[in-house]
Scaffold this motif. Structure first.
Motif, short mmCIF file in Angstrom:
data_model
loop_
_atom_site.label_atom_id
_atom_site.label_comp_id
_atom_site.label_asym_id
_atom_site.label_seq_id
_atom_site.Cartn_x
_atom_site.Cartn_y
_atom_site.Cartn_z
N LEU A 288 0.83 -1.22 0.00
CA LEU A 288 0.00 0.00 0.00
C LEU A 288 0.86 1.26 0.00
CD1 LEU A 288 -2.94 -0.94 2.40
CD2 LEU A 288 -2.94 -0.84 -0.10
N LYS A 289 1.94 1.26 0.80
CA LYS A 289 2.81 2.43 0.81
C LYS A 289 3.44 2.64 -0.56
CE LYS A 289 6.85 4.50 3.02
NZ LYS A 289 7.38 4.91 1.71
N GLU A 290 3.92 1.56 -1.17
CA GLU A 290 4.53 1.67 -2.50
C GLU A 290 3.50 2.17 -3.53
OE1 GLU A 290 6.93 -1.06 -0.05
OE2 GLU A 290 4.77 -0.85 -0.46
N LEU A 291 2.25 1.72 -3.37
CA LEU A 291 1.21 2.17 -4.29
C LEU A 291 0.95 3.67 -4.12
CD1 LEU A 291 -0.93 1.58 -6.43
CD2 LEU A 291 -2.49 0.91 -4.59
N LEU A 292 0.87 4.13 -2.88
CA LEU A 292 0.67 5.56 -2.64
C LEU A 292 1.83 6.37 -3.22
CD1 LEU A 292 -0.71 5.50 1.02
CD2 LEU A 292 -1.91 6.34 -1.00
N ASP A 293 3.05 5.90 -3.05
CA ASP A 293 4.20 6.61 -3.62
C ASP A 293 4.13 6.66 -5.14
OD1 ASP A 293 5.25 7.09 -1.11
OD2 ASP A 293 6.59 5.33 -1.14
N ALA A 294 3.72 5.53 -5.74
CA ALA A 294 3.60 5.48 -7.21
C ALA A 294 2.51 6.43 -7.68
CB ALA A 294 3.32 4.05 -7.66
N LEU A 295 1.38 6.46 -6.98
CA LEU A 295 0.30 7.38 -7.34
C LEU A 295 0.75 8.83 -7.24
CD1 LEU A 295 -2.71 5.62 -5.56
CD2 LEU A 295 -2.43 5.91 -8.03
N ALA A 296 1.49 9.13 -6.16
CA ALA A 296 1.98 10.50 -5.99
C ALA A 296 2.94 10.89 -7.10
CB ALA A 296 2.66 10.64 -4.63
N GLY A 297 3.81 9.97 -7.50
CA GLY A 297 4.77 10.26 -8.56
C GLY A 297 4.09 10.56 -9.88
N VAL A 298 3.09 9.76 -10.23
CA VAL A 298 2.37 9.98 -11.50
C VAL A 298 1.50 11.23 -11.39
CG1 VAL A 298 0.66 9.03 -13.08
CG2 VAL A 298 2.45 7.55 -12.13
N ALA A 299 0.85 11.43 -10.23
CA ALA A 299 -0.01 12.60 -10.04
C ALA A 299 0.75 13.90 -10.24
CB ALA A 299 -0.65 12.57 -8.66
N ALA A 300 2.03 13.91 -9.86
CA ALA A 300 2.84 15.11 -10.01
C ALA A 300 3.05 15.48 -11.47
CB ALA A 300 4.19 14.92 -9.32
N GLU A 301 2.86 14.51 -12.37
CA GLU A 301 3.03 14.77 -13.81
C GLU A 301 1.75 15.24 -14.49
OE1 GLU A 301 4.38 11.10 -15.41
OE2 GLU A 301 6.18 10.99 -14.16
N VAL A 302 0.62 15.22 -13.76
CA VAL A 302 -0.67 15.57 -14.36
C VAL A 302 -0.80 17.07 -14.50
CG1 VAL A 302 -3.17 15.55 -14.00
CG2 VAL A 302 -1.82 13.49 -13.53
N ASN A 303 -1.21 17.54 -15.67
CA ASN A 303 -1.47 18.96 -15.86
C ASN A 303 -2.87 19.28 -15.34
OD1 ASN A 303 0.98 19.53 -17.21
ND2 ASN A 303 0.14 18.66 -19.10
N PRO A 304 -3.00 20.26 -14.44
CA PRO A 304 -4.32 20.57 -13.89
C PRO A 304 -5.26 21.13 -14.96
CG PRO A 304 -2.72 22.23 -13.23
CD PRO A 304 -1.95 21.13 -13.90
N LYS A 305 -6.55 20.91 -14.76
CA LYS A 305 -7.54 21.45 -15.68
C LYS A 305 -7.57 22.97 -15.57
CE LYS A 305 -10.76 17.52 -15.88
NZ LYS A 305 -10.01 16.55 -15.08
N PRO A 306 -7.89 23.65 -16.68
CA PRO A 306 -7.90 25.13 -16.65
C PRO A 306 -9.06 25.65 -15.81
CG PRO A 306 -8.76 24.32 -18.75
CD PRO A 306 -8.23 23.13 -18.02
N ARG A 307 -8.76 26.58 -14.92
CA ARG A 307 -9.81 27.16 -14.09
C ARG A 307 -10.35 28.46 -14.69
NH1 ARG A 307 -7.65 25.79 -7.95
NH2 ARG A 307 -7.93 23.55 -8.17
N THR A 308 -9.80 28.84 -15.82
CA THR A 308 -10.33 29.99 -16.53
C THR A 308 -11.51 29.54 -17.38
OG1 THR A 308 -8.76 29.59 -18.32
CG2 THR A 308 -8.11 31.15 -16.61
N GLY A 309 -12.21 30.48 -17.98
CA GLY A 309 -13.32 30.14 -18.86
C GLY A 309 -14.60 29.88 -18.08
N GLU A 310 -15.59 29.41 -18.80
CA GLU A 310 -16.92 29.21 -18.23
C GLU A 310 -16.99 27.89 -17.48
OE1 GLU A 310 -18.45 31.76 -18.40
OE2 GLU A 310 -18.16 32.80 -20.29
N ALA A 311 -17.82 27.87 -16.46
CA ALA A 311 -17.96 26.68 -15.62
C ALA A 311 -18.79 25.62 -16.34
CB ALA A 311 -18.63 27.04 -14.30
N ARG A 312 -18.33 24.36 -16.20
CA ARG A 312 -19.09 23.22 -16.76
C ARG A 312 -18.91 22.02 -15.84
NH1 ARG A 312 -18.38 19.62 -22.13
NH2 ARG A 312 -16.22 20.31 -21.95
N LEU A 313 -20.02 21.55 -15.30
CA LEU A 313 -20.00 20.43 -14.37
C LEU A 313 -21.02 19.38 -14.81
CD1 LEU A 313 -19.61 20.45 -10.57
CD2 LEU A 313 -21.57 19.23 -11.49
N PRO A 314 -20.56 18.30 -15.47
CA PRO A 314 -21.49 17.20 -15.80
C PRO A 314 -21.99 16.54 -14.50
CG PRO A 314 -19.49 17.10 -17.14
CD PRO A 314 -19.23 18.09 -16.05
#
Length: 635
Positions: free
Chosen positions: A158-184
């Motif tokens: 579980l610890k190794e999995l959390l570390d792996a998730l954190a490593g990949v998550a750091a590479e994710v580009n966040p969604k743009p918060r500009t523009g109009e709101a859209r929530l499906p």
């Protein structure tokens, strides 16, 4: 605002997704009684997760059973990365492959593989399963994804999995918060004392307490009473976050999964999209033109038909540009990813990218149509904006062009200024709003104005011009008033037209009577000069002008005649003469009755009273009781 990412689970039924999420987060995402009894996830589940390094994540736990893949699709649309789960005791199974296909079609590019239930297998078997998974992932975006063996029972890995998730998550580009709101919207429920609550992953923009929002495609309006992100009350929620919205003004029965909560007017509801479509190699059959399918976009499932624009059938593994005609409206945006499933038996067969929302129904096998859609799909940002302008039949706003191209408004603005420098477009700014007019369309409109004015001058040579508001209502009603006036100002500055008060004329045009009409006016002057203060009635005046109503209007416009009252026309010279007589009397005597004026002018009350009322309207005189005095004269 802290950075958030959404992690979605994926994998075959009973491979331990929900148990793994509980082991990682402490939250049991199986919330339905039926899920508890059957031991499988049916609906979407959600849990917050704080990763090593401080990244905030929300975990969307999706069903793995084939009967609930549409629920999996509802959760997968907004995820940033995947926790792909394969049970070590079973290995790759049918829904493992289908979920992987869906992730590929949705272009989810980051992920971690968890090999669960490792406490049930030996080392040799585990290596075989890991090799099988690597082979499965080799042709996909996940070929380099970390593979972590874990056990939700013993806690191993579980610890190794959390570390792996954190490593990949750091590479994710966040969604743009500009523009109009859209929530499906993926869940709708009510809380006693609070009312309707809607949940979903915010695709773009931000939401604030107090915002007025719209539910599409119904068009219902409501206001945000409060917001929560993973159970924590907030004043603002941004793109990429799992959000619960307490909305006032909307009843729970008026909203359903698949609806979309948006900034009012920002996103269209359409029943047709043009799209790039990839048919999976594992699709059981070729896709035939106009075949009925199940269309999945965000949290929405809708039935529809695929129109193949360049062939009669699409073979497995092939790509095409298509139009999808839907049986109900969906809320879509350019570059959205979608998935299609076979109507029956239900299985995932393909998907791709939306390149046009709405639009006309294209004719098939037209090379120019295919080129146009290919440009929308693969062209450079500048080429796509220029292409939209070339195809436009009216002005376009920044929001229009942003929506049609999938580009941000700032980028579109920069491209438009370049196109204006190159002479391909004209930009008009109105209080922060930018409207673009293709230069070809600008010239087309100018040509129309010239055509209309020339025809008008030819038909009505005595009129002082075409009323500009009538021109707009007849030929340019689609233009906002400010843009219409700006175009007129530009054409007038360029000498293309002349603005004459409220009228428009062509340069060099002057209303002038023909010699025959001028002779009629001279005859009229002579007749009315003989009795200046007792003119004939309108019928006789028209007879003198040989019943030429246009000539009568010309006489009024040019001041030959003055209309006093409903039925009386005086020569302008007679009106001026009458005023000189009456003014002289008023300056000497300060006041005057109708009878006095009648005697001064040597006429009757029938003619005198309308003249006096005419002078009242001109504020030359004012009436006090039955007398009149000069307008600016003190009592």
């Amino acid at each position: 605002m802290d950075s958030f990412i959404i992690i979605g689970t994926a994998g075959h039924v009973d491979h331990g997704k929900t148990w793994l999420v509980k082991a990682l987060t402490g939250v049991d995402t199986d919330r339905l009684k039926e899920e508890k009894e059957r031991g499988i996830s049916i609906e979407l589940g959600f849990a917050p997760l704080r990763l090593p390094g401080g990244i905030h994540a929300g975990v969307v736990d999706v069903p793995g059973h084939e009967r609930f893949v549409k629920n999996m699709l509802a959760g997968a649309g907004g995820i940033d990365m995947v926790l792909f789960v394969v049970a070590a005791d079973e290995g790759v199974m049918p829904q493992t492959r289908e979920h992987l296909d869906i992730l590929e079609l949705l272009r989810v590019q980051k992920g971690v593989v968890a090999l669960t239930k490792v406490d049930l297998v030996d080392e040799e078997w585990l290596l075989l399963v890991e090799e099988d998974v690597r082979e499965l992932l080799k042709p996909t975006h996940f070929r380099h994804a970390p593979i972590v063996p874990v056990s939700s029972v013993t806690g191993a890995g579980l610890k190794e999995l959390l570390d792996a998730l954190a490593g990949v998550a750091a590479e994710v580009n966040p969604k743009p918060r500009t523009g109009e709101a859209r929530l499906p919207i993926d869940r709708v429920f009510t809380i006693t004392g609070f009312g309707t609550v809607l949940t979903g992953t915010l695709f773009s923009g931000t939401l604030h307490t107090g915002d007025a929002l719209e539910i599409m495609p119904s068009g219902l309006r409501g206001r945000v009473r409060s917001l929560q992100v993973h159970g924590q009350k907030v004043e603002e929620a941004g793109a990429g976050q799992r959000v619960a919205v307490n909305l006032t003004g909307v009843e729970v029965g008026q909203v359903k999964r698949g609806d979309v909560l948006v900034t009012p007017g920002a996103f269209p509801a359409v029943r047709r999209v043009a799209a790039a479509l990839h048919l999976l190699e594992r699709a059981p059959h070729p896709l035939k033109n106009y075949q009925r399918i199940r269309f999945h976009l965000g949290t929405k499932e809708a039935l529809g038909r695929v129109r193949l624009l360049d062939r009669d059938e699409l073979r497995p593994g092939d790509d095409a540009v298509v139009q999808i005609e839907l049986e109900e409206a969906v809320v879509a945006a350019v570059h959205d990813r979608y998935v299609i499933r076979q109507y029956s038996p239900v299985t995932t067969i393909g998907g791709g990218e939306i390149i046009e929302c709405g639009g006309k129904r294209y004719k098939r096998f037209r090379p120019e149509v295919l080129r146009q859609l290919e440009l929308k799909l693969t062209g450079s940002p500048s080429a796509r904006v220029a292409g939209e302008l070339r195809a436009a039949t009216a002005h376009l706003s920044l929001a229009d062009l942003s929506g049609r191209t999938g580009l941000g408004e700032a980028e579109v603005r920069e491209i438009l200024h370049e196109l204006q420098r190159e002479g391909d477009a004209l930009l008009f700014e109105f209080g922060g709003e930018t409207l673009a007019v293709p230069f070809a369309l600008y010239e087309e409109w100018l040509g129309k104005v010239k055509e209309v004015l020339s025809a008008y001058h030819s038909r009505y040579p005595l009129r002082s011009g075409f009323p500009k508001e009538e021109l707009r209502s007849r030929h340019f009603k689609f233009l906002p008033a400010r843009l219409y006036q700006a175009l007129l100002d530009r054409w007038a500055a360029a000498g293309e037209v002349v603005v004459n008060g409220q009228n428009l004329v062509m340069p060099g045009f002057n209303p002038s009577p023909t010699p025959e009409q001028a002779a009629l006016i001279d005859r009229l002057r002579a007749e009315l000069s003989a009795c200046p203060f007792s003119p004939p009635g309108p019928e006789e005046i028209l007879r003198l002008l040989e019943n030429d109503g246009e000539l009568l209007q010309y006489c009024l416009q040019t001041g030959v005649l003055v209309k006093a009252g409903e039925e009386l026309y005086f020569l302008r010279d007679a009106v001026e003469q009458a005023w000189n007589i009456l003014e002289a009397h008023l300056r000497e005597h300060q006041e005057m009755t109708v009878a006095t004026a009648r005697d001064l002018l040597g006429t009757s009350r029938r003619y005198c009273l309308p003249l006096l009322e005419h002078f009242d309207r001109l504020k030359k005189t004012r009436r006090i009781g039955d007398k009149r005095m000069l307008y600016f004269q003190k009592n």
